[in-house]
Write a protein that holds these residues in place. Structure first.
Motif, mmCIF file in Angstrom:
data_model
loop_
_atom_site.group_PDB
_atom_site.id
_atom_site.type_symbol
_atom_site.label_atom_id
_atom_site.label_comp_id
_atom_site.label_asym_id
_atom_site.label_seq_id
_atom_site.Cartn_x
_atom_site.Cartn_y
_atom_site.Cartn_z
ATOM 1 N N LYS A 20 35.033 31.703 34.432
ATOM 2 C CA LYS A 20 35.088 33.153 34.363
ATOM 3 C C LYS A 20 35.255 32.684 36.344
ATOM 4 C CE LYS A 20 33.188 36.771 32.792
ATOM 5 N NZ LYS A 20 34.429 36.836 32.456
ATOM 6 N N GLY A 45 34.728 47.966 37.269
ATOM 7 C CA GLY A 45 33.580 47.660 36.288
ATOM 8 C C GLY A 45 33.757 46.720 35.823
ATOM 9 N N ASP A 46 34.957 45.435 35.643
ATOM 10 C CA ASP A 46 34.998 44.446 34.442
ATOM 11 C C ASP A 46 35.096 43.245 36.213
ATOM 12 O OD1 ASP A 46 36.297 42.427 32.767
ATOM 13 O OD2 ASP A 46 37.678 41.975 33.893
ATOM 14 N N GLU A 48 31.759 43.882 38.024
ATOM 15 C CA GLU A 48 30.361 44.162 38.205
ATOM 16 C C GLU A 48 30.080 43.266 36.701
ATOM 17 O OE1 GLU A 48 27.359 47.164 38.167
ATOM 18 O OE2 GLU A 48 29.702 47.784 39.665
ATOM 19 N N SER A 49 30.554 43.607 35.566
ATOM 20 C CA SER A 49 30.200 42.554 34.440
ATOM 21 C C SER A 49 30.281 41.035 34.563
ATOM 22 C CB SER A 49 30.683 43.708 34.019
ATOM 23 O OG SER A 49 32.023 43.497 33.105
ATOM 24 N N GLN A 52 27.910 39.025 37.422
ATOM 25 C CA GLN A 52 26.303 39.073 36.285
ATOM 26 C C GLN A 52 26.788 38.411 34.874
ATOM 27 O OE1 GLN A 52 25.979 43.529 34.734
ATOM 28 N NE2 GLN A 52 25.184 43.797 36.829
ATOM 29 N N GLY A 53 27.668 38.452 34.130
ATOM 30 C CA GLY A 53 27.476 37.181 32.983
ATOM 31 C C GLY A 53 27.820 36.379 33.996
#
Length: 70
Positions: A20, A45-46, A48-49, A52-53
């Protein structure tokens, strides 16, 4: 929920964290090369997500270390 991760679970989690991190690094690099537009919006957007992951995966490792130190 189990307090401890098994060794194989810890190693797999570390592999996911490494993967990741590489994905996020590539996305950050590519976002600087893109002109403004829809693709840059999707990539942000990717990012940001993905961030978080990554934080969620890291909590599994830090919780494991904290419980082993007690």
């Amino acid at each position: 929920m189990t307090k401890y991760l098994g060794l194989h679970e810890t190693l797999e989690t570390l592999e996911l964290i490494a993967f990741k991190t590489v994905c996020l690094t590539k996305a950050v690099t590519m976002s600087k090369l893109l002109p403004d537009g829809d693709l840059k919006t999707i990539l942000s957007g990717d990012l940001e997500s993905g961030s978080q992951g990554l934080k969620q995966l890291q909590t599994f490792i830090t919780k494991r270390e904290e419980t082993h130190n007690d």
